[in-house]
Design an enzyme around this catalytic site. Structure first.
Site, PDB file in Angstrom:
ATOM      1  N   SER A 178       0.879  -1.213   0.100  1.00  0.00           N
ATOM      2  CA  SER A 178       0.021   0.009  -0.032  1.00  0.00           C
ATOM      3  C   SER A 178       0.913   1.110   0.024  1.00  0.00           C
ATOM      4  CB  SER A 178      -0.904  -0.006   1.275  1.00  0.00           C
ATOM      5  OG  SER A 178      -1.484   1.157   1.549  1.00  0.00           O
ATOM      6  N   TYR A 231      -2.136  -1.375  10.405  1.00  0.00           N
ATOM      7  CA  TYR A 231      -1.905  -1.282   9.008  1.00  0.00           C
ATOM      8  C   TYR A 231      -0.700  -0.733   8.449  1.00  0.00           C
ATOM      9  CZ  TYR A 231      -3.930  -1.187   4.301  1.00  0.00           C
ATOM     10  OH  TYR A 231      -4.172  -1.295   2.788  1.00  0.00           O
TER      11      TYR A 231
HETATM   12  N1  LIG Z   1      -8.699  -0.457  -1.278  1.00  0.00           N
HETATM   13  C1  LIG Z   1      -7.558   0.499  -1.302  1.00  0.00           C
HETATM   14  O1  LIG Z   1      -7.676   1.703  -1.210  1.00  0.00           O
HETATM   15  C2  LIG Z   1      -6.173  -0.511  -0.981  1.00  0.00           C
HETATM   16  C3  LIG Z   1      -5.111   0.513  -0.933  1.00  0.00           C
HETATM   17  C4  LIG Z   1      -3.695  -0.046  -0.883  1.00  0.00           C
HETATM   18  C5  LIG Z   1      -3.712  -1.340  -0.616  1.00  0.00           C
HETATM   19  N2  LIG Z   1      -4.854  -2.281  -0.502  1.00  0.00           N
HETATM   20  C6  LIG Z   1      -4.599  -3.516   0.039  1.00  0.00           C
HETATM   21  O2  LIG Z   1      -5.312  -4.396  -1.128  1.00  0.00           O
HETATM   22  C7  LIG Z   1      -5.551  -5.635  -0.634  1.00  0.00           C
HETATM   23  C8  LIG Z   1      -6.830  -6.075  -1.153  1.00  0.00           C
HETATM   24  O3  LIG Z   1      -7.799  -5.196  -0.502  1.00  0.00           O
HETATM   25  P1  LIG Z   1      -9.185  -4.762  -1.282  1.00  0.00           P
HETATM   26  O4  LIG Z   1      -9.122  -3.457  -1.301  1.00  0.00           O
HETATM   27  O5  LIG Z   1      -9.195  -5.490  -2.452  1.00  0.00           O
HETATM   28  O6  LIG Z   1     -10.233  -5.098   0.033  1.00  0.00           O
HETATM   29  P2  LIG Z   1     -11.414  -6.345  -0.152  1.00  0.00           P
HETATM   30  O7  LIG Z   1     -12.001  -6.175   1.436  1.00  0.00           O
HETATM   31  O8  LIG Z   1     -12.350  -6.299  -1.212  1.00  0.00           O
HETATM   32  O9  LIG Z   1     -10.506  -7.460  -0.204  1.00  0.00           O
HETATM   33  C9  LIG Z   1      -9.768  -8.149   0.832  1.00  0.00           C
HETATM   34  C10 LIG Z   1      -9.743  -9.761   0.648  1.00  0.00           C
HETATM   35  O10 LIG Z   1      -8.920 -10.416   1.714  1.00  0.00           O
HETATM   36  C11 LIG Z   1      -9.767 -11.420   2.197  1.00  0.00           C
HETATM   37  N3  LIG Z   1      -9.692 -11.830   3.577  1.00  0.00           N
HETATM   38  C12 LIG Z   1      -9.789 -10.911   4.640  1.00  0.00           C
HETATM   39  N4  LIG Z   1      -9.612 -11.661   5.853  1.00  0.00           N
HETATM   40  C13 LIG Z   1      -9.028 -12.893   5.281  1.00  0.00           C
HETATM   41  C14 LIG Z   1      -8.741 -13.930   6.184  1.00  0.00           C
HETATM   42  N5  LIG Z   1      -8.715 -14.001   7.481  1.00  0.00           N
HETATM   43  N6  LIG Z   1      -8.248 -15.159   5.329  1.00  0.00           N
HETATM   44  C15 LIG Z   1      -8.271 -15.012   4.008  1.00  0.00           C
HETATM   45  N7  LIG Z   1      -8.833 -14.230   3.427  1.00  0.00           N
HETATM   46  C16 LIG Z   1      -9.084 -13.029   3.973  1.00  0.00           C
HETATM   47  C17 LIG Z   1     -11.296 -10.959   1.746  1.00  0.00           C
HETATM   48  O11 LIG Z   1     -12.137 -12.313   1.996  1.00  0.00           O
HETATM   49  C18 LIG Z   1     -11.247 -10.310   0.643  1.00  0.00           C
HETATM   50  O12 LIG Z   1     -11.128 -11.582  -0.377  1.00  0.00           O
HETATM   51  C19 LIG Z   1      -5.196  -5.405   0.913  1.00  0.00           C
HETATM   52  O13 LIG Z   1      -3.946  -6.115   1.381  1.00  0.00           O
HETATM   53  C20 LIG Z   1      -5.341  -3.919   1.153  1.00  0.00           C
HETATM   54  O14 LIG Z   1      -4.557  -3.657   2.355  1.00  0.00           O
HETATM   55  C21 LIG Z   1      -6.079  -1.686  -0.733  1.00  0.00           C
END
Ligand SMILES: NC(=O)c1ccc[n+]([C@@H]2O[C@H](COP(=O)([O-])OP(=O)(O)OC[C@H]3O[C@@H](n4cnc5c(N)ncnc54)[C@H](O)[C@@H]3O)[C@@H](O)[C@H]2O)c1
Length: 260
Positions: free
Chosen positions: A142, A155
């Site tokens: 991130s 985080y």
């Molecule tokens: N959305 C943003 O703005 C953003 C920015 C930077 C980084 N990220 C990173 O991107 C990645 C994906 O996030 P996203 O935004 O797509 O959110 P999201 O909530 O749509 O996806 C998260 C995924 O992780 C899975 N997950 C959560 N807990 C779990 C567990 N205990 N075991 C197995 N799977 C688990 C969920 O089921 C889901 O498939 C994350 O690592 C997040 O930190 C997101």
């Protein structure tokens, strides 16, 4: 481009992980899905990947807080596809609170899912990537792996740690055909940030869309969300021969967030 290869993508039942799964599947890559959610919806998503892209998609519901289940996830993927060629560590959760109020159980869960799970997947995957002489490790970090924001102690700590892990693995695998990189997205509209958008909208007394615009105005100079498709394309590039010498990096895709 990826026909005959396989990708294990943690947290690929929604959001960025599912987007990366779709982009890699579009290039002929077989997919091991993982994540939480409604079993019927997950099964429908798995079948859709197979029918839309003509690949094999499997699902393993390993809980990323459980090292034993992560070990089974890697073993099952290798058994299904022969090798794990591409490992995308994407599963993640968020919790926001000032450090003195941060619930210890949320700290532990975020460190487990957003950081330690990647150690376990990498630990179990690297030996067979070494045997096949090719591998791509892509850690979804991130902007918060590069800079901090208030109220995100766990985080930010986890994502900084994930970039450190990315670099160590890059050094240990350099020249072996394996690369290890981190992708650092800025705001991307997924379920993960929805509670923050809602909280912002409530604090300002505006609607959800205006809440999102306010968050962009504060941090992301482009004033536009990163799209899931753009993140898929960056992951795909890291799997291409053009990226063979890119390793140990943390690549921002953040509309200018970390340039400030
Ligand atoms: N959305 C943003 O703005 C953003 C920015 C930077 C980084 N990220 C990173 O991107 C990645 C994906 O996030 P996203 O935004 O797509 O959110 P999201 O909530 O749509 O996806 C998260 C995924 O992780 C899975 N997950 C959560 N807990 C779990 C567990 N205990 N075991 C197995 N799977 C688990 C969920 O089921 C889901 O498939 C994350 O690592 C997040 O930190 C997101």
């Amino acid at each position: 481009m990826l026909k005959g290869k396989s990708a294990l993508i943690t947290g690929s039942t929604s959001g960025i992980g599912l987007g990366i799964a779709r982009t890699l599947a579009g290039q002929g890559c077989n997919i091991m899905m993982n994540g939480l959610g409604d079993p019927e919806k997950i099964e429908a998503t798995r079948v859709a990947l197979e029918t839309e892209f003509g690949i094999t998609a499997r699902f393993h519901g390993a809980d990323m807080t459980r090292p034993d289940e992560i070990s089974s996830l890697v073993e099952t993927t290798a058994a299904a596809f022969g090798t794990v060629d591409i490992l995308v560590n994407n599963a993640g959760i968020q919790h926001t609170a000032p450090v003195e109020e941060f619930p210890p159980d949320r700290w532990a869960a975020i460190i487990a899912i957003n950081l330690s799970s990647s150690f376990y997947t990498i630990h179990h995957t690297v030996p067979q990537m070494r045997r096949s002489g090719w591998g791509r490790i892509i850690n979804i970090a991130s902007v918060h792996g590069l800079v901090a924001s208030a109220n995100k102690a766990a985080y930010v700590a986890a994502k900084h740690g994930l970039i450190g892990l990315t670099k160590v693995v890059a050094l240990e695998t350099a020249g072996s055909g394996i690369t290890s990189n981190a992708i650092c997205p800025g705001w991307t509209r997924t379920e993960l940030i929805e509670p923050q958008i809602v909280a912002r909208a409530e604090a300002l007394g505006v609607d959800i869309e205006a809440g999102g615009r306010s968050m962009l105005a504060e941090k992301q100079p482009s004033q536009q969300f990163v799209s899931i498709g753009q993140l898929g394309q960056l992951a795909l590039f890291l799997c291409s021969p053009g990226a063979d010498q890119i390793t140990g990096t943390a690549i921002p895709i953040d509309g200018g967030w970390t340039a400030q």
